[in-house]
Design an enzyme around this catalytic site. Structure first.
Site, mmCIF file in Angstrom:
data_model
loop_
_atom_site.group_PDB
_atom_site.id
_atom_site.type_symbol
_atom_site.label_atom_id
_atom_site.label_comp_id
_atom_site.label_asym_id
_atom_site.label_seq_id
_atom_site.Cartn_x
_atom_site.Cartn_y
_atom_site.Cartn_z
ATOM 1 C CB SER A 107 -19.948 33.916 -33.615
ATOM 2 O OG SER A 107 -21.240 34.143 -33.925
ATOM 3 C CD GLN A 109 -24.746 32.465 -34.484
ATOM 4 O OE1 GLN A 109 -25.697 32.610 -34.965
ATOM 5 N NE2 GLN A 109 -23.622 33.007 -34.914
ATOM 6 C CG HIS A 111 -30.096 32.969 -32.507
ATOM 7 N ND1 HIS A 111 -29.437 34.209 -32.833
ATOM 8 C CD2 HIS A 111 -29.661 31.914 -33.169
ATOM 9 C CE1 HIS A 111 -28.655 33.746 -33.732
ATOM 10 N NE2 HIS A 111 -28.856 32.583 -34.055
ATOM 11 C CE LYS A 134 -30.867 35.778 -36.326
ATOM 12 N NZ LYS A 134 -30.240 34.565 -36.691
ATOM 13 C CD GLU A 136 -30.141 30.530 -36.470
ATOM 14 O OE1 GLU A 136 -30.259 31.552 -36.747
ATOM 15 O OE2 GLU A 136 -29.081 29.836 -36.381
ATOM 16 C CG HIS A 276 -26.620 27.998 -33.915
ATOM 17 N ND1 HIS A 276 -27.426 28.323 -32.746
ATOM 18 C CD2 HIS A 276 -26.347 28.695 -34.616
ATOM 19 C CE1 HIS A 276 -27.888 29.453 -33.163
ATOM 20 N NE2 HIS A 276 -27.286 29.913 -34.259
ATOM 21 N NE ARG A 295 -22.208 37.911 -33.441
ATOM 22 C CZ ARG A 295 -22.918 39.049 -33.210
ATOM 23 N NH1 ARG A 295 -22.781 39.666 -32.074
ATOM 24 N NH2 ARG A 295 -23.450 39.468 -34.066
ATOM 25 C CE LYS A 301 -20.206 40.255 -37.001
ATOM 26 N NZ LYS A 301 -21.301 39.883 -37.761
HETATM 27 N N1 LIG Z 1 -26.973 30.822 -37.447
HETATM 28 N N2 LIG Z 1 -26.667 31.952 -38.110
HETATM 29 C C1 LIG Z 1 -27.152 33.187 -37.876
HETATM 30 O O1 LIG Z 1 -27.854 33.418 -36.766
HETATM 31 C C2 LIG Z 1 -27.122 34.107 -39.001
HETATM 32 O O2 LIG Z 1 -28.570 34.657 -39.032
HETATM 33 C C3 LIG Z 1 -26.562 35.388 -38.220
HETATM 34 O O3 LIG Z 1 -26.722 36.449 -39.106
HETATM 35 C C4 LIG Z 1 -25.149 35.096 -38.177
HETATM 36 O O4 LIG Z 1 -25.004 34.148 -37.293
HETATM 37 C C5 LIG Z 1 -24.489 35.937 -37.738
HETATM 38 O O5 LIG Z 1 -23.128 35.550 -37.324
HETATM 39 P P1 LIG Z 1 -21.830 36.406 -36.549
HETATM 40 O O6 LIG Z 1 -22.537 37.093 -35.533
HETATM 41 O O7 LIG Z 1 -21.285 37.277 -37.842
HETATM 42 O O8 LIG Z 1 -20.800 35.428 -36.291
HETATM 43 ZN ZN LIG Z 2 -27.673 31.511 -35.622
#
Ligand SMILES: NNC(=O)[C@@H](O)[C@H](O)[C@H](O)COP(=O)(O)O
Ligand SMILES: [Zn+2]
Length: 427
Positions: A107, A109, A111, A134, A136, A276, A295, A301
């Site tokens: 997605s 997204q 955080h 979060k 990452e 990202h 997201r 989702k």
């Molecule tokens: N960038 N990556 C992350 O943040 C992962 O740790 C996450 O768990 C995933 O982004 C989750 O992706 P969906 O919500 O399923 O699209």
């Molecule tokens: Zn992420």
């Protein structure tokens, strides 16, 4: 319990994961626990290795015991006082370590940072299960493709001027206001970010059926007039439209975010509130212990468009600035190369250990003052806490390592180089 013991991670079958044993997640999970059968029709997206309650790691030879149960039996031994004092927990690791094996784009997204994480969790705990931030980091195991952060303002403007569907979706007035504003020296950096936010918000808030109409026209144009987009962008739009037909991500992702490629061994760090979406490849991913994802596109989702549009930083740093360059790990020695990815946060660092089978097969890591999770991603060998019995360490095997424990590794690999990744927290 020893200072080094085998654990089992937990797989997540999100729809975007690679299918069956094409997925590194499925292969590692099965190699580590042969009783786990791989459903060849199922996507295996993530392998979680940590204490997060959504998918906690368990002890290999006693699956009824969680890693957090062992930690809480002797927090000093398994976390160390500095980590307990800094993060305030006597049962949880401050980081979550994952393998991601990506078949379809994740997605669009971002955080939350700590304050937004706490607000979202209080307001909507179902969609935001943690009150934590979060940030990452992704370390590419294979070649890896992703969107990360907004493109420079003028690059977005160039696309806005030459792609009719983008211009129509944003609207002529706002497109003109953006075009004039970003080159006005009298306009502050902050005001220019507000112009970017207005363009991004306009797209994100357009009803899905209207977006789909413009998207269909734009995809048709990538076939009829690829020169308008350039071959890389035209291919990307066609490829992602196959995965998510008519999706808003075709505009807010493909036309507004940096499209970046990492070679195996390269890494990128994403601060909270930076947009990202990972597109393809296998990666190690480490993050502060949280599953909070805001997201807004390329996903079936829950989408939280309002929160995403209002919370992004709208910084436009080039991809190079977001790459996390590896540095030397002074406490590693012997026949392996050590690459330390050390982002500017307290929760975690990630170390890649790669044996050079031509050089020899023994290497040592001195202890770090905090907890570690280690996974073998290639080859095979043995691993031992100093002065303790050596344990088999084969592809997929995962270990917890207590603070201040020196580790000796020996490679048994003849073809694929014995490779391990270690996530750890040291303040
Ligand atoms: N960038 N990556 C992350 O943040 C992962 O740790 C996450 O768990 C995933 O982004 C989750 O992706 P969906 O919500 O399923 O699209
Ligand atoms: Zn992420």
């Amino acid at each position: 319990m020893s200072s080094l013991f085998p654990i089992l991670g937990a797989a997540q079958n999100y729809a975007w994961g690679k299918i069956g044993s094409q997925s590194a997640v499925a292969r590692y999970a099965h190699d580590n626990d042969p009783s786990l059968s791989i459903d060849e029709s199922e996507p295996f997206a993530e392998l979680w290795m940590g204490t997060h309650p959504k998918a906690p790691a368990v002890i290999s030879n006693d699956k009824s015991k969680k890693l957090s149960d062992v930690i809480s039996s002797d927090p000093e031994k398994y976390l160390g006082q500095s980590v307990i004092s800094r993060f305030g927990s006597k049962t949880e690791l401050p980081f979550l370590f994952k393998v991601l094996s990506i078949n379809k784009v994740l997605s669009i997204q971002a955080h939350p940072d700590k304050s937004l994480g706490a607000q979202l969790h209080a307001k909507d705990p179902d969609h935001y299960p943690d009150s934590n931030h979060k940030p990452e980091m992704a370390v590419a195991i294979t070649d890896f493709e992703a969107f990360c952060g907004f493109q420079p303002l003028d690059q977005i403007d160039a696309l806005l001027q030459k792609i009719p569907e983008f211009h129509q979706l944003v609207g002529a007035d706002l497109a003109q206001k953006y075009h004039v504003g970003i080159s006005k020296s009298s306009l502050s950096k902050n005001d220019k970010k507000k112009l970017l936010q207005a363009v991004f918000g306009q797209i994100m808030k357009t009803p899905e059926d209207v977006v789909a109409k413009y998207a269909a026209n734009m995809v048709a144009r990538t076939n009829q007039q690829p020169e308008v987009f350039g071959s890389v962008l035209a291919d990307l739009i066609q490829r992602l439209n196959q995965q998510f037909p008519g999706d808003v991500g075709l505009f807010c992702g493909c036309l507004m975010l940096n499209h970046c490629f990492l070679k195996s061994g390269e890494a990128m760090f994403l601060q909270a509130r930076e947009p990202h979406a990972y597109i393809s490849g296998d990666i190690m991913e480490c993050m502060a212990a949280s599953d909070n994802v805001i997201r807004a596109g390329f996903t079936p989702k829950f989408k939280d468009v309002e929160t995403l549009v209002s919370s992004l930083t709208y910084s436009t740093d080039p991809v190079e600035d977001q790459k996390q360059k590896p540095v030397a790990f002074s406490r590693g020695s012997g026949d392996a190369q050590f690459a330390l990815y050390d982002p500017p946060i307290d929760e975690f660092s990630v170390l890649q250990v790669k044996f050079d089978s031509k050089k020899g097969n023994v290497a040592t890591m001195k202890g770090v003052d905090g907890p570690s999770i280690i996974i073998v991603t290639e080859g095979s060998g043995e691993i031992a806490a100093k002065d303790e019995k050596a344990q088999k360490a084969e592809t997929g095997h995962i270990f917890f390592l207590a603070p201040r424990t020196e580790v000796v590794m020996s490679s048994k690999s003849t073809d694929a180089p014995f490779t391990l990744y270690r996530a750890f927290c040291e303040l």
